[in-house]
Scaffold this motif. Structure first.
Motif: not given
Lengths: 105, 136
Positions: A38, A41-42, A45, A54-55, A58, A61, A92, A94-97
């Motif tokens: 993840v 990915v950030i 971007v 949104s960036l 992110a 984090l 869920k 493994t697929r959440r922040t």
């Protein structure tokens, strides 16, 4: 106490899935791998030069190497011992922040 | 036997090219990969996101699934290309746990058809000519 009709957790409760209290070494390694994926990915971007809200959110984090182990493998729970529970008990997960927790917990 | 099939196939190839099809169709028919010529300028600007769905959105909220749909992703391991923009960046960050993202130059962008042709194994032969054409 013994015999075919003994009161065990399975016979009394029906379906019983046992979730271990803590993650194993392998599962923790996989957690770190996903966190790094993840992060990449950030980073991709961010490297594209686009600026958006949104960036910014992110980028606030914590990255995988900045997170304490406590935050990687456990999460806040108002009911857990020490206000914590294993992160693998979150649906869920493994697929959440789930990187940040309430301040002070 | 193999020779005859070769000769039979050759006109079919020509036929597909006959009605002045667009260049993309022509490129699809050829056995060569549609790779661009080696970069004229050493550093090409990165203008697009290459997005690959690594984790499925099954049983995640409908809004997450809808984000993937709007990115044009319908199945796992599907790759799509989108240009750099705030909207696309926001969509990617919404599904950041599910995708893998790389920045690529415009020349690396492939459509679905081009991706399929690049995956395809080479035929192992090249059609050099046809007796049928010579007799005509």
């Amino acid at each position: 106490m013994f015999g075919a009709f003994r009161p065990t957790a399975v016979s009394l409760g029906g379906l019983l899935w046992k979730i271990p209290w803590r993650l194993s070494t392998t599962r923790k390694a996989n957690v770190r791998k996903r966190l790094r994926a993840v992060d990449s990915v950030i980073e991709a971007v961010r490297a594209s030069g686009v600026e958006c809200g949104s960036l910014n959110k992110a980028l606030e984090l914590p990255k995988e190497h900045e997170m304490p182990p406590k935050d990687k493998y456990t999460t806040y729970s108002p009911y857990g011992r020490g206000y914590r529970k294993g992160i693998h008990k979150v649906p869920k997960w493994t697929r959440r922040t789930l990187r940040t927790n309430p301040k002070g917990f | 036997m193999a020779l005859t099939t070769l000769r039979l196939r050759a006109p079919a190839l020509r036929l597909s090219a006959l009605p002045r099809a667009s260049t993309t169709q022509l490129r699809a028919a050829s056995t060569q990969q549609p790779t661009p010529p080696p970069a004229e300028s050493p550093v090409e600007p990165l203008t697009h996101y290459r997005i690959t769905l690594k984790r499925s959105a099954i049983s995640l909220p409908e809004r997450i699934k809808g984000t993937l749909e709007s990115l044009g992703i319908h199945r796992r391991l599907q790759t799509v290309y989108h240009e750099h923009s705030q909207i696309n960046a926001g969509k990617i960050l919404r599904v950041k746990e599910l995708v893998e993202v790389h920045n690529v130059p415009a020349s690396a962008v492939r459509t679905k058809t081009e991706q399929r042709h690049e995956r395809k194994a080479p035929r192992g032969y090249a059609v050099v000519g046809s007796r049928l054409d010579q007799s005509l």
